[in-house]
Scaffold this active site. Structure first.
Site, PDB file in Angstrom:
ATOM      1  N   GLU A 110     -17.891  -0.562  -1.881  1.00 46.78           N
ATOM      2  CA  GLU A 110     -17.807  -1.566  -0.820  1.00 46.78           C
ATOM      3  C   GLU A 110     -19.036  -2.457  -0.858  1.00 46.78           C
ATOM      4  O   GLU A 110     -20.156  -1.979  -1.083  1.00 46.78           O
ATOM      5  CB  GLU A 110     -17.686  -0.888   0.550  1.00 46.78           C
ATOM      6  CG  GLU A 110     -17.501  -1.842   1.713  1.00 46.78           C
ATOM      7  CD  GLU A 110     -17.197  -1.092   3.020  1.00 46.78           C
ATOM      8  OE1 GLU A 110     -16.462  -0.077   2.959  1.00 46.78           O
ATOM      9  OE2 GLU A 110     -17.700  -1.510   4.076  1.00 46.78           O
ATOM     10  N   GLU A 114     -22.242  -8.258   7.161  1.00 47.79           N
ATOM     11  CA  GLU A 114     -21.946  -8.005   8.568  1.00 47.79           C
ATOM     12  C   GLU A 114     -22.853  -8.900   9.409  1.00 47.79           C
ATOM     13  O   GLU A 114     -24.076  -8.763   9.373  1.00 47.79           O
ATOM     14  CB  GLU A 114     -22.164  -6.535   8.924  1.00 47.79           C
ATOM     15  CG  GLU A 114     -21.177  -5.607   8.233  1.00 47.79           C
ATOM     16  CD  GLU A 114     -21.448  -4.143   8.532  1.00 47.79           C
ATOM     17  OE1 GLU A 114     -20.482  -3.417   8.813  1.00 47.79           O
ATOM     18  OE2 GLU A 114     -22.624  -3.729   8.482  1.00 47.79           O
ATOM     19  N   GLN A 127     -26.424  -8.339   8.115  1.00 48.69           N
ATOM     20  CA  GLN A 127     -26.704  -7.067   7.452  1.00 48.69           C
ATOM     21  C   GLN A 127     -25.831  -6.960   6.209  1.00 48.69           C
ATOM     22  O   GLN A 127     -24.629  -7.210   6.266  1.00 48.69           O
ATOM     23  CB  GLN A 127     -26.411  -5.901   8.388  1.00 48.69           C
ATOM     24  CG  GLN A 127     -26.568  -4.532   7.734  1.00 48.69           C
ATOM     25  CD  GLN A 127     -26.509  -3.402   8.742  1.00 48.69           C
ATOM     26  OE1 GLN A 127     -27.471  -3.145   9.454  1.00 48.69           O
ATOM     27  NE2 GLN A 127     -25.372  -2.716   8.814  1.00 48.69           N
ATOM     28  N   THR A 128     -26.447  -6.604   5.089  1.00 45.12           N
ATOM     29  CA  THR A 128     -25.687  -6.318   3.874  1.00 45.12           C
ATOM     30  C   THR A 128     -25.773  -4.825   3.585  1.00 45.12           C
ATOM     31  O   THR A 128     -26.755  -4.167   3.929  1.00 45.12           O
ATOM     32  CB  THR A 128     -26.220  -7.111   2.668  1.00 45.12           C
ATOM     33  OG1 THR A 128     -27.604  -6.798   2.456  1.00 45.12           O
ATOM     34  CG2 THR A 128     -26.068  -8.606   2.897  1.00 45.12           C
ATOM     35  N   ASN A 129     -24.721  -4.316   2.968  1.00 42.30           N
ATOM     36  CA  ASN A 129     -24.706  -2.907   2.590  1.00 42.30           C
ATOM     37  C   ASN A 129     -23.878  -2.770   1.319  1.00 42.30           C
ATOM     38  O   ASN A 129     -22.982  -3.575   1.057  1.00 42.30           O
ATOM     39  CB  ASN A 129     -24.118  -2.045   3.708  1.00 42.30           C
ATOM     40  CG  ASN A 129     -24.472  -0.575   3.574  1.00 42.30           C
ATOM     41  OD1 ASN A 129     -25.160  -0.159   2.637  1.00 42.30           O
ATOM     42  ND2 ASN A 129     -24.001   0.240   4.514  1.00 42.30           N
ATOM     43  N   ASP A 137     -25.454   3.700   2.941  1.00 43.30           N
ATOM     44  CA  ASP A 137     -26.813   3.800   3.502  1.00 43.30           C
ATOM     45  C   ASP A 137     -27.801   2.917   2.755  1.00 43.30           C
ATOM     46  O   ASP A 137     -28.963   3.284   2.572  1.00 43.30           O
ATOM     47  CB  ASP A 137     -27.303   5.252   3.495  1.00 43.30           C
ATOM     48  CG  ASP A 137     -26.459   6.150   4.378  1.00 43.30           C
ATOM     49  OD1 ASP A 137     -25.946   5.659   5.406  1.00 43.30           O
ATOM     50  OD2 ASP A 137     -26.302   7.339   4.045  1.00 43.30           O
ATOM     51  N   GLU A 139     -28.629  -0.386   3.717  1.00 39.12           N
ATOM     52  CA  GLU A 139     -28.647  -1.557   4.580  1.00 39.12           C
ATOM     53  C   GLU A 139     -29.911  -2.397   4.408  1.00 39.12           C
ATOM     54  O   GLU A 139     -31.014  -1.859   4.282  1.00 39.12           O
ATOM     55  CB  GLU A 139     -28.539  -1.139   6.053  1.00 39.12           C
ATOM     56  CG  GLU A 139     -27.284  -0.374   6.411  1.00 39.12           C
ATOM     57  CD  GLU A 139     -27.460   1.131   6.314  1.00 39.12           C
ATOM     58  OE1 GLU A 139     -28.466   1.582   5.703  1.00 39.12           O
ATOM     59  OE2 GLU A 139     -26.602   1.862   6.843  1.00 39.12           O
ATOM     60  N   ASP A 203     -22.473  -0.426  20.425  1.00 37.53           N
ATOM     61  CA  ASP A 203     -23.282   0.791  20.378  1.00 37.53           C
ATOM     62  C   ASP A 203     -24.389   0.701  19.328  1.00 37.53           C
ATOM     63  O   ASP A 203     -25.288   1.545  19.302  1.00 37.53           O
ATOM     64  CB  ASP A 203     -22.403   2.014  20.118  1.00 37.53           C
ATOM     65  CG  ASP A 203     -21.609   1.911  18.822  1.00 37.53           C
ATOM     66  OD1 ASP A 203     -21.291   0.775  18.415  1.00 37.53           O
ATOM     67  OD2 ASP A 203     -21.298   2.952  18.226  1.00 37.53           O
ATOM     68  N   GLY A 208     -30.015  -2.482  18.068  1.00 37.20           N
ATOM     69  CA  GLY A 208     -29.743  -1.053  17.999  1.00 37.20           C
ATOM     70  C   GLY A 208     -28.880  -0.526  19.122  1.00 37.20           C
ATOM     71  O   GLY A 208     -28.908   0.679  19.415  1.00 37.20           O
TER      72      GLY A 208
END
EC number: 2.4.1.207
Length: 292
Positions: A110, A114, A127-129, A137, A139, A203, A208
């Site tokens: 993936e 985001e 945010q990229t991941n 994990d 990020e 959330d 955060g």
């Protein structure tokens, strides 16, 4: 003496026809995409509104549901991009995502953009991941240097055998190199679809999870147009993923050029706000790709 095409060379005839059909097939996969022809609703179709005869769409998030769409085909390597105009004003607690996903459960690959909503006046973060063989994990977060809700901007994922690059307009904000030779996972074998979603994630999305979504500001809207997919469609020509003639596998695209490298350094110095590689609370020993 060069051979002249004629029916007396049946092998040549077959090769010519095969090559022509293959080129036609690849050309189709490289044409400008439209929502109607190349995508479908993935969930909550009632919240996806087509505009400009299917050339643009609007995603809607309200208290009842978000929504999302997906490409009708999967691709193995290439480049995908969309122009997106994000939620204006108070968008805290929302996430607008544009990503590629192999849809293979625990071993999925993936590549994520985001876009994390904000309180009015705060910068928008992206945010990229990267997931490879089921492991994520990875990020990183960057504060955008413009207001992405004022106009459309182009967001691009380049995926080749050499590296993965995330672009905002023409600016690379992340590069992930193929270090399989060092036993570091890299997505090479699983075709991925192209997706986008808009949903509530208060959330974690904004500070955060400290900033919650304000439903009095709903509905929230994100806009998309100028879909572009240039990749190897699956099923498709079996040689396509390793074909050196695909432009994204060419020498000029095997690494960032000098201009891109300068822009990338500028982003990392001035706009990066989180990097998993330097988060010692999560990773006392940096992950192997951070040390490669």
């Amino acid at each position: 003496m060069a051979k002249i095409y004629s029916p007396s060379f049946p092998g040549t005839l077959c090769l010519c026809i095969f090559t022509l059909l293959t080129l036609m097939f690849i050309r189709v996969s490289a044409r400008p995409a439209t929502f109607v022809e190349d995508f479908k609703a993935a969930w909550s179709e009632s919240h996806i509104r087509q505009m400009e005869d299917g050339k643009a769409i609007q995603l809607v998030l309200d208290q009842s549901t978000g929504c999302g769409f997906a490409s009708k085909r999967k691709y193995l390597f290439g480049r995908v991009s969309m122009k997106i105009k994000l939620i204006p004003g108070d968008s805290a607690g929302t996430v607008t995502a544009f990503y590629m996903n192999s849809d293979t459960a625990t071993v999925r690959d993936e590549l994520d953009f985001e876009f994390l909503g904000n309180r009015s006046g705060q910068p928008y973060s992206v945010q990229t991941n990267i997931f490879a063989h089921g492991k994520g994990d990875r990020e990183q977060r960057v504060n955008l240097w413009f207001d992405p809700s004022m106009d459309y901007h182009t967001y691009t994922i380049l995926w080749s055998h050499k590296h993965i690059v995330f672009y905002v307009d023409d600016v690379p904000i992340r590069e992930y190199k193929n270090n399989e030779a060092k036993n570091i996972a890299y997505p090479t074998s699983q075709p991925m679809g192209v997706y986008s979603t808009l949903w509530e994630a208060d959330d974690w999305a904004t500070r955060g999870g400290l900033e919650k979504i304000d439903w009095s500001k709903a509905p929230f809207y994100a806009y998309y147009k100028d879909f572009d997919i240039e990749g190897c469609p699956v099923p498709g020509p079996t040689f396509c993923p390793s074909n050196p003639h695909n432009w994204w596998e060419g020498y000029a695209y095997q690494s960032l050029n000098a201009v891109e490298a300068r822009r990338y350094r500028w982003v990392r110095v001035n706009h990066m706000v989180y990097d998993y590689c330097t988060d010692r609370s999560r990773f006392p020993v940096p992950p192997p790709e951070c040390r490669a």
